[in-house]
Design a protein around this motif. Structure first.
Motif, short mmCIF file in Angstrom:
data_model
loop_
_atom_site.label_atom_id
_atom_site.label_comp_id
_atom_site.label_asym_id
_atom_site.label_seq_id
_atom_site.Cartn_x
_atom_site.Cartn_y
_atom_site.Cartn_z
N SER A 110 0.87 -1.18 0.00
CA SER A 110 0.00 0.00 0.00
C SER A 110 0.90 1.22 0.00
CB SER A 110 -0.90 0.00 1.24
OG SER A 110 -0.13 0.31 2.39
N SER A 111 0.31 2.41 -0.06
CA SER A 111 1.13 3.62 -0.09
C SER A 111 1.87 3.85 1.22
CB SER A 111 0.27 4.84 -0.43
OG SER A 111 -0.79 4.97 0.49
N SER A 112 1.44 3.20 2.32
CA SER A 112 2.10 3.42 3.60
C SER A 112 2.90 2.23 4.12
CB SER A 112 1.06 3.81 4.66
OG SER A 112 0.14 2.74 4.85
N THR A 113 2.64 1.03 3.62
CA THR A 113 3.34 -0.13 4.17
C THR A 113 3.32 -1.30 3.20
OG1 THR A 113 3.58 -1.47 6.17
CG2 THR A 113 1.35 -1.17 5.36
N MET A 114 4.02 -2.36 3.60
CA MET A 114 4.07 -3.60 2.83
C MET A 114 4.07 -4.74 3.82
SD MET A 114 6.41 -6.24 1.84
CE MET A 114 7.99 -5.60 2.25
N LYS A 115 3.37 -5.82 3.49
CA LYS A 115 3.37 -6.99 4.35
C LYS A 115 3.35 -8.25 3.50
CE LYS A 115 1.52 -9.00 8.50
NZ LYS A 115 0.64 -8.84 9.64
N GLU A 116 4.07 -9.26 3.98
CA GLU A 116 4.17 -10.54 3.29
C GLU A 116 3.39 -11.59 4.07
OE1 GLU A 116 7.83 -13.53 2.65
OE2 GLU A 116 8.15 -11.50 1.89
N PHE A 117 2.64 -12.41 3.34
CA PHE A 117 1.85 -13.49 3.92
C PHE A 117 2.22 -14.81 3.27
CE2 PHE A 117 -0.78 -9.70 4.29
CZ PHE A 117 -1.22 -9.76 5.60
N ALA A 118 1.92 -15.89 3.94
CA ALA A 118 2.06 -17.22 3.34
C ALA A 118 0.75 -17.53 2.62
CB ALA A 118 2.33 -18.27 4.41
N GLY A 119 0.84 -17.84 1.36
CA GLY A 119 -0.34 -18.16 0.57
C GLY A 119 -0.36 -19.65 0.24
N SER A 120 -1.56 -20.17 0.04
CA SER A 120 -1.69 -21.57 -0.33
C SER A 120 -2.85 -21.74 -1.30
CB SER A 120 -1.90 -22.44 0.92
OG SER A 120 -3.03 -22.02 1.62
N ALA A 144 -7.13 -0.15 2.76
CA ALA A 144 -8.34 0.66 2.62
C ALA A 144 -8.02 2.13 2.37
CB ALA A 144 -9.20 0.51 3.86
N PHE A 145 -6.94 2.63 2.98
CA PHE A 145 -6.63 4.05 2.88
C PHE A 145 -5.41 4.34 1.99
CE2 PHE A 145 -8.87 3.56 6.96
CZ PHE A 145 -9.98 4.32 6.65
N SER A 146 -5.01 3.36 1.20
CA SER A 146 -3.90 3.56 0.29
C SER A 146 -4.26 4.62 -0.74
CB SER A 146 -3.55 2.24 -0.41
OG SER A 146 -2.34 2.36 -1.12
N ARG A 147 -3.27 5.32 -1.22
CA ARG A 147 -3.50 6.41 -2.16
C ARG A 147 -3.82 5.90 -3.57
NH1 ARG A 147 1.52 9.20 0.18
NH2 ARG A 147 0.62 10.13 2.04
N GLY A 148 -5.04 5.46 -3.75
CA GLY A 148 -5.52 5.10 -5.07
C GLY A 148 -5.28 3.68 -5.53
N ARG A 149 -4.29 3.00 -4.96
CA ARG A 149 -4.00 1.65 -5.45
C ARG A 149 -3.27 0.84 -4.41
NH1 ARG A 149 -1.00 2.06 -10.59
NH2 ARG A 149 -2.28 3.88 -10.86
N ILE A 150 -3.33 -0.47 -4.59
CA ILE A 150 -2.51 -1.41 -3.84
C ILE A 150 -1.90 -2.37 -4.85
CG2 ILE A 150 -3.78 -1.25 -1.66
CD1 ILE A 150 -5.27 -3.77 -2.38
N SER A 164 -7.78 0.96 -4.89
CA SER A 164 -8.20 0.88 -3.50
C SER A 164 -9.54 1.61 -3.38
CB SER A 164 -7.14 1.55 -2.61
OG SER A 164 -7.56 1.55 -1.27
N TRP A 165 -10.60 0.84 -3.46
CA TRP A 165 -11.94 1.41 -3.43
C TRP A 165 -12.63 1.09 -2.10
CZ3 TRP A 165 -14.45 0.18 -8.87
CH2 TRP A 165 -13.78 0.91 -9.86
N ALA A 166 -13.82 1.61 -1.93
CA ALA A 166 -14.57 1.48 -0.67
C ALA A 166 -14.92 0.04 -0.33
CB ALA A 166 -15.84 2.32 -0.75
N GLU A 167 -14.97 -0.86 -1.31
CA GLU A 167 -15.33 -2.26 -1.03
C GLU A 167 -14.35 -2.90 -0.04
OE1 GLU A 167 -17.49 -1.13 -4.65
OE2 GLU A 167 -15.47 -0.78 -3.90
#
Length: 177
Positions: A110-120, A144-150, A164-167
């Protein structure tokens, strides 16, 4: 001259007595070389920094069902590219990206941070790779509050930027409420 013939005949006779040359060594058996390992094609990553990537085609759609709420992103009339689900019974949010492959990393930017997850793999048809996120995880607010995109980077899949929309906020609120 007769002496030369006699000498020549003697040398010829001696050479006939020499042992025959050893037989040639048998040709080595052909060695079967392993086929070269060709690395799997790496998915494409758009050029430049992720905030400059073009947005993936599609729109967000919000729905409610018996399990909770669901936000789907992708082109109209096709399977979703990205899903965000609030399972109200389990109080968990599931983030999924369309695509097949083994377990791997899912990176959310996101515009403020980054996080890594384990996906399966989800085992669904069509295939998705997913991760489970606690509703209180700060990455959800950042999304949710990223500047326009993730951006989503999933091992084995092309990286994408989505709006990054309201949904996104609606799903997070549904799971926190």
């Amino acid at each position: 001259m007769k002496l030369h013939y006699a000498l020549f005949a003697g040398l010829l006779a001696l050479s006939a007595c020499a042992p025959p040359p050893p037989p040639a060594a048998p040709a080595p058996a052909p060695v079967s070389l392993p086929k070269p390992v060709v690395p799997a094609a790496q998915p494409t990553r758009p050029a430049g920094d992720w905030p400059d990537w073009p947005l993936a085609a599609g729109d967000w759609v919000y729905r409610r069902d018996d399990r909770g709420s669901l936000a789907l992103f992708g082109p109209a009339g096709q399977n979703a590219t990205v899903t965000l689900r609030c399972d109200t019974t389990r109080r968990r949010i599931f983030l999924a990206r369309a695509g097949a492959g083994p377990a791997g990393r899912i990176v959310v930017r996101s515009s403020s941070t980054m996080k890594e997850f384990a996906g399966s793999p989800t085992g669904a048809t069509p295939p998705y790779l997913a991760t489970e996120i606690l509703p209180t995880d700060p990455i959800l607010d950042a999304m949710a509050f990223s500047r326009g995109r993730i951006a989503l980077e999933v091992d084995g899949q092309p990286s994408i930027a989505i709006p990054s929309w309201a949904e996104i906020t609606r799903i997070v609120e549904d799971c926190r409420g």
